[in-house]
Design a protein around this motif. Sequence first.
Motif, short mmCIF file in Angstrom:
data_model
loop_
_atom_site.label_atom_id
_atom_site.label_comp_id
_atom_site.label_asym_id
_atom_site.label_seq_id
_atom_site.Cartn_x
_atom_site.Cartn_y
_atom_site.Cartn_z
N GLN A 145 0.49 -9.52 -6.25
CA GLN A 145 0.47 -8.68 -5.06
C GLN A 145 -0.67 -9.06 -4.12
OE1 GLN A 145 0.43 -4.75 -7.02
NE2 GLN A 145 1.99 -4.13 -5.51
N LEU A 146 -1.85 -9.28 -4.68
CA LEU A 146 -3.01 -9.60 -3.87
C LEU A 146 -2.83 -10.93 -3.14
CD1 LEU A 146 -5.89 -8.44 -6.24
CD2 LEU A 146 -5.05 -7.28 -4.20
N VAL A 147 -2.33 -11.94 -3.84
CA VAL A 147 -2.10 -13.24 -3.21
C VAL A 147 -1.06 -13.14 -2.11
CG1 VAL A 147 -1.26 -15.60 -3.59
CG2 VAL A 147 -2.83 -14.56 -5.23
N GLU A 148 -0.01 -12.36 -2.37
CA GLU A 148 1.04 -12.19 -1.36
C GLU A 148 0.53 -11.44 -0.13
OE1 GLU A 148 4.19 -10.28 -3.46
OE2 GLU A 148 5.03 -12.17 -4.22
N LEU A 149 -0.53 -10.66 -0.30
CA LEU A 149 -1.14 -9.97 0.84
C LEU A 149 -2.17 -10.84 1.56
CD1 LEU A 149 -1.67 -6.37 -0.58
CD2 LEU A 149 0.00 -7.09 1.13
N LEU A 186 -7.20 -1.70 1.62
CA LEU A 186 -6.74 -1.11 0.36
C LEU A 186 -7.77 -0.12 -0.18
CD1 LEU A 186 -5.25 -4.27 -1.43
CD2 LEU A 186 -3.97 -2.36 -0.43
N HIS A 187 -9.04 -0.51 -0.06
CA HIS A 187 -10.11 0.37 -0.54
C HIS A 187 -10.18 1.66 0.28
CE1 HIS A 187 -13.82 1.71 -2.32
NE2 HIS A 187 -14.49 1.59 -1.18
N ASP A 188 -9.84 1.56 1.57
CA ASP A 188 -9.86 2.73 2.45
C ASP A 188 -8.65 3.64 2.25
OD1 ASP A 188 -12.27 2.03 3.53
OD2 ASP A 188 -11.44 1.07 5.31
N VAL A 192 0.10 -0.55 0.18
CA VAL A 192 0.46 -1.97 0.29
C VAL A 192 1.37 -2.20 1.48
CG1 VAL A 192 1.75 -3.84 -0.82
CG2 VAL A 192 0.14 -2.48 -2.16
N ASP A 193 2.32 -1.30 1.70
CA ASP A 193 3.23 -1.44 2.83
C ASP A 193 2.49 -1.33 4.16
OD1 ASP A 193 5.38 -1.80 1.18
OD2 ASP A 193 6.07 0.29 1.27
N GLN A 194 1.52 -0.41 4.25
CA GLN A 194 0.74 -0.28 5.48
C GLN A 194 -0.10 -1.53 5.74
OE1 GLN A 194 -1.20 3.46 4.34
NE2 GLN A 194 -0.41 4.40 6.22
N VAL A 195 -0.73 -2.05 4.70
CA VAL A 195 -1.54 -3.25 4.84
C VAL A 195 -0.66 -4.43 5.27
CG1 VAL A 195 -2.96 -4.94 3.60
CG2 VAL A 195 -3.29 -2.50 3.20
N ARG A 196 0.50 -4.51 4.67
CA ARG A 196 1.41 -5.60 5.03
C ARG A 196 1.83 -5.51 6.50
NH1 ARG A 196 4.75 -4.93 1.24
NH2 ARG A 196 3.92 -6.53 -0.17
N ALA A 197 2.14 -4.29 6.95
CA ALA A 197 2.62 -4.12 8.33
C ALA A 197 1.50 -4.28 9.35
CB ALA A 197 3.28 -2.75 8.47
#
Length: 727
Positions: A145-149, A186-188, A192-197
Amino acid sequence: MSTRNSMPVTLRMLEKAEKEISKLERNVKGAVWDFQGKFRREPDSPGLQLKQLRGSKLFSARVKDDYRAILAKVKDNVWLLLTVAHRRESYDDLEKYAERFACEVNAVTGGIEFVDVLAVENSINERRPPETGTPSLFGAYSAKQLVELGVAETLVPIVAKLTSEEELLGLIEYAPQLTGEVLLALHDGKSVDQVRAEIVEPQAADWPVDRDNLVEALARPATQVTTDDEQLKAVLQGDFDRWKVFLHPTQRKLVARDYSGPARVSGGPGTGKTIVALHRVAHLVSQLPDDGEKRILLTTYTRNLATDLRAKLVELAGKDVADRVDVVNIDKLARKVVDNVERSGRQRVVLTDHQAIDEWRALLAEMGDTGWDGEFLADEWSHVILGQALGSFTEYARARRAGRGRPLTRSERMSVWQLAERFAKRMDDNGWTTHAATAAQAARIEAERAARIAAGELSVGGRGYRYLHVVVDEAQDLHAAHWKMLRAMVAEGSRNDIFCVGDTHQRIYDNVVSLGSLGINIRGRSARLTLNYRTTKQILGSALRLLSEESYDDLDGGVDSLAGYRSVLRGAVPTVRGFDTLTAELDGIAAQVEEWVTSGTPLEAIAVCVPTKDLVDRVAARLAAAAVQTVEITPDGPKGREGVHIGTMHRFKGLEFQRMIIAGASDDLLPRAAIDRRRKTDPTRYAREFRRDRSLLFVAATRARDDLAIFWHGAPSRFLYGAQNGN
């Protein structure tokens, strides 16, 4: 291994290396310059000791006895300088560099990233508390997941061991930028979906990523490098502003994109909108025919910002590029258009908005008309009649008045129109004008000129329209008539005709427009920047709370948002403090400035921002009494450089300072006491002006980089409720 050949060698430098080398001593920088010259001529020279690191794709080469260059071979004749490392180990231990340094292609952006693993681990360990058994911050996310982000794969095992925010900040100090953005989000609490978008997708590569292909990776926008040896020389000499401002991958895409029509870039303060506009101008100049003509317009609302844009364009791209661009503030441009047509030699006096209102009131008094309010008529005349360049009552009777508040019947519109005609004659008879009136006249002149060009009746020097491209900074502040003028200055339907950047949350003038209604269709060609490069997370959070739940337009009839707006910088929480009296507040300002100066902050890195000119004078006098030198910020910019900068909030647009005080944030000053009387008589106008004053405070708060203090005397501004609660 031999790299010797007859082809010249190209040596490029990763942005990360540029930042590191800039901090080295002068003699080491000189050695780096000598090294790159020798390497370019003959990389196999015995004196360079070029050697591939065991078990790695990286190479090391001698810069001087105690410094080694770490390089990646992109292809024959093309090398990338990743860092210059101090050689503290013996030569045999140099092979440990293979474990210390990692160069890889990011899975999301496709760009080349370099990581000093030892520096990351040391930074984390300095911040790591004693063993407490605290769980991992990112234990809920798999390595995949982390690498894909977009997290650097080399750092994923280290990320898995992070247990505190301090450790996270230690990692981010040396991690690639996308890694830091993703982990902080992510820490905030972002999903994952929000970070991706919000973060990943805007930076994602436009074509599939081959993580083993360095040639392809070097060509991607995400790989930020110098492009020739002259730029490398500029870096080593410390002349950074003149040659380059590195762009975030999201920004770089916007700069180089080919648009089929008008385009807009929005984003909060500090997201680099102006930098994007400047790079866009430089990019467009590179596409021009080599005829020396000025075919590009770069414009903005105020004089001081236009002057600053010109200086920055020269720093960024050089005088030759800047000389191909007409850099002028929008009102001066409109005046030039009108003067070229009138040629009467008559110099009109430009009335301020307040003076125009006074003249409307005088006209009504002379006529004995008590049925209309002078301020309402001034507003209607400026924003509807002039704003839409209406030339007849028939046009005015059909005109849209969205957001103007009070509805008007047809007979009331006739009355307003007749009064407007009387007012226009009054202005003409006295040799007066306003910026809005001049803009409306310029818009009519340019529209007529464009019609003649379209009919084949006019072609000046074979080029027809005044400009091939128009670039607008601080787009939210332009009047509707300004936009009509700009629309007519460049061919409608041409590629890359109008490019504008702005943020309606920072609108500090009463110019609300819908670009689509003015013939500037940006639908499908809008983008938003979300990463703040200037302000710490703590200051940014307080500034965002100042906006409360207000709704802001997007310049096209929709709603703008700062969703996803963020900073990767960390700092102190802003100080929010009240005083009983103005005298006590002035003493507090002097004490705060003294504290910052004592801690080593230069005077010119400190600013005091206030809502009124009277407070500018009072603050300057108080600091002078404390033997503190000051510089006033005028409509044309600061009067000097050395001294604490003081000015009204309007004057701080486009500026930034290391440490700032916002003073006079009292309830009778922010918002202005005068607008409260409209709460019942004209609620629409009241809401608009209330929002504008809120935006003024927001702009002021986001000028600070490291420290922000907000002071008031008496009762605090209503706008501060959210900011105080945020602390």
